[in-house]
Design a protein around this motif. Structure first.
Motif, mmCIF file in Angstrom:
data_model
loop_
_atom_site.group_PDB
_atom_site.id
_atom_site.type_symbol
_atom_site.label_atom_id
_atom_site.label_comp_id
_atom_site.label_asym_id
_atom_site.label_seq_id
_atom_site.Cartn_x
_atom_site.Cartn_y
_atom_site.Cartn_z
ATOM 1 N N MET A 63 9.216 -23.684 -4.426
ATOM 2 C CA MET A 63 8.659 -24.612 -5.409
ATOM 3 C C MET A 63 8.626 -26.020 -4.822
ATOM 4 O O MET A 63 9.663 -26.528 -4.398
ATOM 5 C CB MET A 63 9.532 -24.635 -6.666
ATOM 6 C CG MET A 63 9.686 -23.285 -7.316
ATOM 7 S SD MET A 63 8.250 -22.850 -8.290
ATOM 8 C CE MET A 63 8.437 -21.073 -8.375
ATOM 9 N N PRO A 64 7.485 -26.669 -4.852
ATOM 10 C CA PRO A 64 7.431 -28.047 -4.358
ATOM 11 C C PRO A 64 8.076 -28.991 -5.383
ATOM 12 O O PRO A 64 8.229 -28.626 -6.546
ATOM 13 C CB PRO A 64 5.932 -28.312 -4.243
ATOM 14 C CG PRO A 64 5.307 -27.417 -5.250
ATOM 15 C CD PRO A 64 6.184 -26.194 -5.345
ATOM 16 N N LYS A 65 8.445 -30.184 -4.934
ATOM 17 C CA LYS A 65 9.103 -31.139 -5.825
ATOM 18 C C LYS A 65 8.101 -31.693 -6.832
ATOM 19 O O LYS A 65 8.351 -31.771 -8.009
ATOM 20 C CB LYS A 65 9.706 -32.263 -4.981
ATOM 21 C CG LYS A 65 10.829 -33.005 -5.679
ATOM 22 C CD LYS A 65 11.632 -33.813 -4.669
ATOM 23 C CE LYS A 65 11.412 -35.317 -4.741
ATOM 24 N NZ LYS A 65 10.203 -35.935 -4.406
ATOM 25 N N LEU A 91 -12.830 -33.396 -6.917
ATOM 26 C CA LEU A 91 -11.980 -32.291 -6.486
ATOM 27 C C LEU A 91 -11.429 -31.598 -7.728
ATOM 28 O O LEU A 91 -10.872 -32.252 -8.611
ATOM 29 C CB LEU A 91 -10.847 -32.865 -5.639
ATOM 30 C CG LEU A 91 -9.969 -31.901 -4.859
ATOM 31 C CD1 LEU A 91 -10.794 -31.071 -3.879
ATOM 32 C CD2 LEU A 91 -8.888 -32.677 -4.110
ATOM 33 N N PHE A 92 -11.627 -30.293 -7.796
ATOM 34 C CA PHE A 92 -11.016 -29.524 -8.883
ATOM 35 C C PHE A 92 -9.880 -28.700 -8.300
ATOM 36 O O PHE A 92 -10.086 -27.887 -7.393
ATOM 37 C CB PHE A 92 -12.050 -28.608 -9.556
ATOM 38 C CG PHE A 92 -11.431 -27.638 -10.522
ATOM 39 C CD1 PHE A 92 -10.636 -28.101 -11.559
ATOM 40 C CD2 PHE A 92 -11.623 -26.276 -10.389
ATOM 41 C CE1 PHE A 92 -10.031 -27.210 -12.450
ATOM 42 C CE2 PHE A 92 -11.027 -25.379 -11.275
ATOM 43 C CZ PHE A 92 -10.231 -25.849 -12.310
ATOM 44 N N ILE A 93 -8.689 -28.952 -8.797
ATOM 45 C CA ILE A 93 -7.512 -28.254 -8.283
ATOM 46 C C ILE A 93 -6.992 -27.316 -9.371
ATOM 47 O O ILE A 93 -6.604 -27.752 -10.450
ATOM 48 C CB ILE A 93 -6.425 -29.274 -7.867
ATOM 49 C CG1 ILE A 93 -6.938 -30.143 -6.713
ATOM 50 C CG2 ILE A 93 -5.136 -28.569 -7.469
ATOM 51 C CD1 ILE A 93 -7.333 -29.377 -5.467
ATOM 52 N N ASN A 124 -2.205 -26.795 -8.072
ATOM 53 C CA ASN A 124 -1.602 -28.047 -8.507
ATOM 54 C C ASN A 124 -0.089 -27.926 -8.596
ATOM 55 O O ASN A 124 0.642 -28.775 -8.094
ATOM 56 C CB ASN A 124 -2.185 -28.453 -9.860
ATOM 57 C CG ASN A 124 -1.537 -29.711 -10.397
ATOM 58 O OD1 ASN A 124 -1.418 -30.690 -9.667
ATOM 59 N ND2 ASN A 124 -1.096 -29.674 -11.639
ATOM 60 N N GLU A 125 0.378 -26.857 -9.215
ATOM 61 C CA GLU A 125 1.810 -26.748 -9.456
ATOM 62 C C GLU A 125 2.590 -26.264 -8.232
ATOM 63 O O GLU A 125 3.688 -26.728 -7.975
ATOM 64 C CB GLU A 125 2.078 -25.769 -10.613
ATOM 65 C CG GLU A 125 1.520 -26.220 -11.951
ATOM 66 C CD GLU A 125 2.162 -27.516 -12.446
ATOM 67 O OE1 GLU A 125 3.243 -27.884 -11.948
ATOM 68 O OE2 GLU A 125 1.562 -28.155 -13.331
ATOM 69 N N LEU A 126 2.022 -25.318 -7.514
ATOM 70 C CA LEU A 126 2.818 -24.661 -6.471
ATOM 71 C C LEU A 126 2.382 -24.994 -5.045
ATOM 72 O O LEU A 126 3.154 -24.854 -4.111
ATOM 73 C CB LEU A 126 2.762 -23.139 -6.676
ATOM 74 C CG LEU A 126 3.413 -22.657 -7.970
ATOM 75 C CD1 LEU A 126 3.074 -21.206 -8.242
ATOM 76 C CD2 LEU A 126 4.920 -22.847 -7.909
ATOM 77 N N TYR A 127 1.158 -25.402 -4.887
ATOM 78 C CA TYR A 127 0.663 -25.644 -3.527
ATOM 79 C C TYR A 127 -0.011 -27.005 -3.387
ATOM 80 O O TYR A 127 -1.173 -27.096 -2.994
ATOM 81 C CB TYR A 127 -0.293 -24.521 -3.108
ATOM 82 C CG TYR A 127 0.393 -23.180 -3.086
ATOM 83 C CD1 TYR A 127 1.207 -22.826 -2.013
ATOM 84 C CD2 TYR A 127 0.284 -22.304 -4.158
ATOM 85 C CE1 TYR A 127 1.884 -21.614 -2.009
ATOM 86 C CE2 TYR A 127 0.951 -21.090 -4.159
ATOM 87 C CZ TYR A 127 1.754 -20.750 -3.085
ATOM 88 O OH TYR A 127 2.425 -19.555 -3.082
ATOM 89 N N SER A 147 -3.515 -17.956 -5.187
ATOM 90 C CA SER A 147 -2.812 -17.003 -6.035
ATOM 91 C C SER A 147 -2.553 -15.689 -5.288
ATOM 92 O O SER A 147 -1.436 -15.190 -5.268
ATOM 93 C CB SER A 147 -3.620 -16.760 -7.302
ATOM 94 O OG SER A 147 -4.977 -16.586 -6.985
ATOM 95 N N CYS A 148 -3.577 -15.157 -4.636
ATOM 96 C CA CYS A 148 -3.392 -13.925 -3.856
ATOM 97 C C CYS A 148 -2.372 -14.172 -2.742
ATOM 98 O O CYS A 148 -1.538 -13.327 -2.441
ATOM 99 C CB CYS A 148 -4.696 -13.468 -3.213
ATOM 100 S SG CYS A 148 -6.086 -13.425 -4.335
#
Ligand code: SF4
Lengths: 461, 249
Positions: free
Chosen positions: A443-445, B5-7, B12-15, B219-220
């Motif tokens: 998990m990133p910060k 940019l669409f994230i 956004n949350e994990l990468y 996700s994959c």
């Protein structure tokens, strides 16, 4: 015979408990997909054939009433008795009526998922008629009191040892011998007896030609021909959607069918039946059983184009790992997962979700049914019918609410990201994510949005 | 050219690194890129779970946030496929939504189709063997590569852009484009099948001799990465933009 309580995730997990066997199932079915690819590759016009097949079927469905009438009239003028059945019950009653009138004691059957759909076997058996499924795979599942797990390879979910044991019990084959050739010979010898002593033969229909009033049955073992040629009575059951307009269209479908189904250029037997043999009777039972309701739905109508090749099952990565026994409807895999829910969404909702929406089925389908899109469409029906678990529905709606409210959405993300790494592993071990062998992702910060927000604020200072 | 940019939520949350690499890549070609902070999700998870009403609202929000840009670019084939192809019927009939959807591109597609790039912004070396993961939606909905079921000439966007990286060896696994088993909420609804599929997929990627799985959907990659991690294998999963910007190591 068929279990109403099947929920795909649980049934699949059960099948996957014997991982080596599940792996074997996956490879065996994938092998058929590869054979299909090799055959399709050999035809430069493959995609054109699919497009034509799609157009012909779509056209036929758009005027199904006319073509059905043309077919029935032709068949009648050929001396065939044509019956129409509204539903499964009526189908069974009609078939039983024909058999009872002729004092039939034993019926041999070949190639009919429709009779499975209608539950014909138990119906006739309860009325004192012995029913013998004569295709090898069908015979095996019949003896096991199971339903078929694949529409082309009904017993593909079984190990050869299981079949050996079954045959030992049912036919007295050698103890411990599970050699496929040996078992096939034993089954043939046993079936020959039944062919010779049956009073009537019954088959499904692959294609019904409106122009000629004839039906076409495609088989590899030749049982359909034996079954309807030896006894004096021949009954064919077909769904209303089996019609094609003209003889000249047939070639397109036969070229696609065998290649898609088993990866061979043609089925061993493509048998045409236009009238009863001399001194015999031929009956065709045309069955609706929920089909006209699907025909009336613009979203799901295309599912009636299916020619039952089974290619969508063979390519489906979920089917290959979970087997047909994990689906609650008589037809498994992608096509079953739209047909089943079309019939009863509450009962078959788990089928619509047994799909990653990878889309391979729609691409492999010889008549271009938009299978993966239909499954997503069925999910909307499940959602509206409250056929998804309540907690899940709540979670989905909450997520939807947050999507309209960016601040809440971001906050929820943060909670998730900061909480997951500190929750003791023990708590998570049994979560769906971890249970079968997935680690927690790092998990990133900060989320990307956090980073960008800081950047924007930094710029302003 | 004004590009937004669409994230996607996952990225956004994990990468965040994947998002950063996307930004850097686009800016590297001299493009002015904006990241609208009001963006949330494309609505795909809602459609996939049957909530069409909720999805339609999320889609309207998306169209609202992204109207007024020349292009909308996202490092996620699956979300772009949703926006362009699988959005709700209501949104597809809404001209405002359609106007935004037609200008939305998956990032590799954008680089190749709109910018026609023939080199990377800065020279990048990645002296490793990578195995390409063609995620299903990018593959079958956006035609990033020729799906193995169709009998049409072969191409692969990912494979072709990776040739711009120095020292890289690109492989394709057996069963060239089989699904990894992630499938959105499928990964939680059907964990047994999902993990079995992922394990098989990781093994197929590993059998190519690669040490990295490279794809265009985080996700994959997350799903396969989590499986590889649980198995203690040296296999790692990387988004293609990380490789293209030299962040893959
Ligand atoms: S849906 Fe298509 S692929 Fe599946 S069985 Fe029917 S015709 Fe074959």
């Amino acid at each position: 015979m068929h279990d109403d309580d099947i929920k795909h995730p649980q049934a699949a997990a059960e099948f996957l408990q014997d991982r080596p066997h599940a792996r074997w199932h996956d490879s065996a079915v994938w092998w058929v997909r590869k054979k299909r690819d090799a055959q399709a590759e050999k035809l430069p016009e493959w995609e054109q054939l699919r497009a034509l097949a799609d157009q012909i079927k779509a056209h036929t469905l758009s005027r199904l009433d006319e073509y059905l009438a043309e077919f029935a009239n032709k068949a009648k003028s050929n001396g065939v008795t044509v019956h129409f059945a509204q539903d499964a019950q009526e189908h069974n009653t009609i078939v039983h009526g024909i058999l009872a009138a002729a004092h039939v004691k034993k019926l041999v059957k070949s190639k009919s998922m429709l009779t499975e759909e209608c539950g014909l076997n138990p119906y006739l058996e309860a009325r004192g008629i012995e029913v013998i499924d004569t295709d090898l795979g069908e015979r095996i599942v019949q003896l096991r009191h199971e339903r078929p797990s694949h529409i082309v390879m009904p017993a593909i979910h079984l190990k050869k040892e299981q079949i050996g044991e079954l045959f030992e019990k049912e036919m007295g084959t050698e103890h411990g011998n599970s050699d496929p050739t040996y078992l096939t010979h034993a089954a043939r010898a046993n079936l020959r007896e039944h062919f010779l002593t049956a009073d009537a033969g019954m088959t499904g229909v692959n294609f019904a030609i409106a122009e000629t009033g004839g039906v076409v049955v495609c088989t590899n073992e030749g049982n359909a021909d034996l079954g309807v040629s030896l006894p004096p009575i021949h009954i064919s059951s077909m769904g209303i959607e089996k019609i094609i307009p003209k003889m000249e269209h047939l070639g397109i479908f036969t070229r696609l069918l065998a290649r898609s189904a088993i990866g061979s250029p043609i089925t061993t037997y493509t048998s045409h039946f236009h009238q009863a043999r001399q001194g015999g009777e031929m009956h065709i039972v045309i069955v609706d059983n929920g089909r006209s309701a699907i025909l009336g739905s613009s979203e799901f109508r295309k599912s009636l184009q299916c020619i039952r090749c089974g290619a969508c099952m063979n390519t489906c990565p979920v089917y290959r790992r979970s087997s047909g026994m994990s689906y609650s409807y008589i037809i498994p895999g992608p096509i079953g997962s739209t047909l089943g829910p079309s019939r009863d969404i509450k009962k078959h909702a788990s089928m619509a979700f047994a799909c990653t929406t990878c889309g391979s089925c729609s691409n492999v389908c010889p008549v271009k049914i938009n299978l993966h899109e239909q499954l997503v469409g069925q999910r909307a029906k499940a959602f509206d019918a409250n056929a998804v678990p309540r907690l899940k529905k709540w979670a989905i709606q909450t997520a939807g609410f947050m999507m309209k409210h960016p601040a809440l959405f971001d906050f929820a993300g943060k909670v998730q990201r900061t909480i997951i790494p500190i929750v003791p592993e023990a708590l998570l071990k049994n979560s769906a994510w971890h249970k079968y062998g997935r680690a927690t992702p790092d998990m990133p910060k900060d989320s990307f949005k956090d980073i960008m927000r800081k950047r924007v604020q930094g710029d302003k200072k | 050219m004004k590009v937004a940019l669409f994230i996607s939520c996952y990225v956004n949350e994990l990468y965040p690194d994947v998002a950063m690499a996307s930004l850097e890549l686009l800016e590297g070609y001299g493009i002015e890129v904006e990241y609208p902070l009001a963006q949330t999700c494309c609505g795909q998870p809602l459609v996939n779970n049957g909530d069409l009403k909720g999805a339609c609202q999320a889609e309207a929000h998306f169209a609202n946030v992204f109207k007024g840009y020349d292009y909308i670019v996202a490092p996620s084939g699956s979300c772009v496929a949703h926006i362009k192809k699988y959005a709700t019927k209501a949104s597809k009939l809404d001209p405002n939504y359609v106007a935004v959807a037609v200008k939305t591109y998956e990032i590799i597609e954008f680089l190749q189709e709109v910018l026609n790039v023939t080199r990377l912004p800065k020279a990048v070396s990645f002296p490793h063997t990578v195995s390409i993961h063609q995620s299903c939606h990018g593959l079958r909905a956006l035609h990033h590569a020729m799906p193995s079921e169709l009998q049409l000439p072969y191409h692969s966007r990912l494979a072709s852009i990776l040739t711009l990286v120095d020292g890289i060896v690109v492989k394709t696994p057996e069963r060239v484009d089989e699904c990894c088993g992630f499938g959105g909420t499928f990964c939680m609804d059907e964990p047994a099948v999902s993990v079995a599929m992922g394990q098989d997929r990781v093994a197929q990627h590993q059998a190519t001799g690669a040490t990295y799985i490279v794809g265009a959907d985080s996700s994959c990659l997350m799903h396969m990465g989590a499986i590889a991690k649980a198995q203690n294998t040296p296999m790692r999963a990387r988004h293609i933009v990380e490789i293209l910007t030299g962040r893959g190591e």
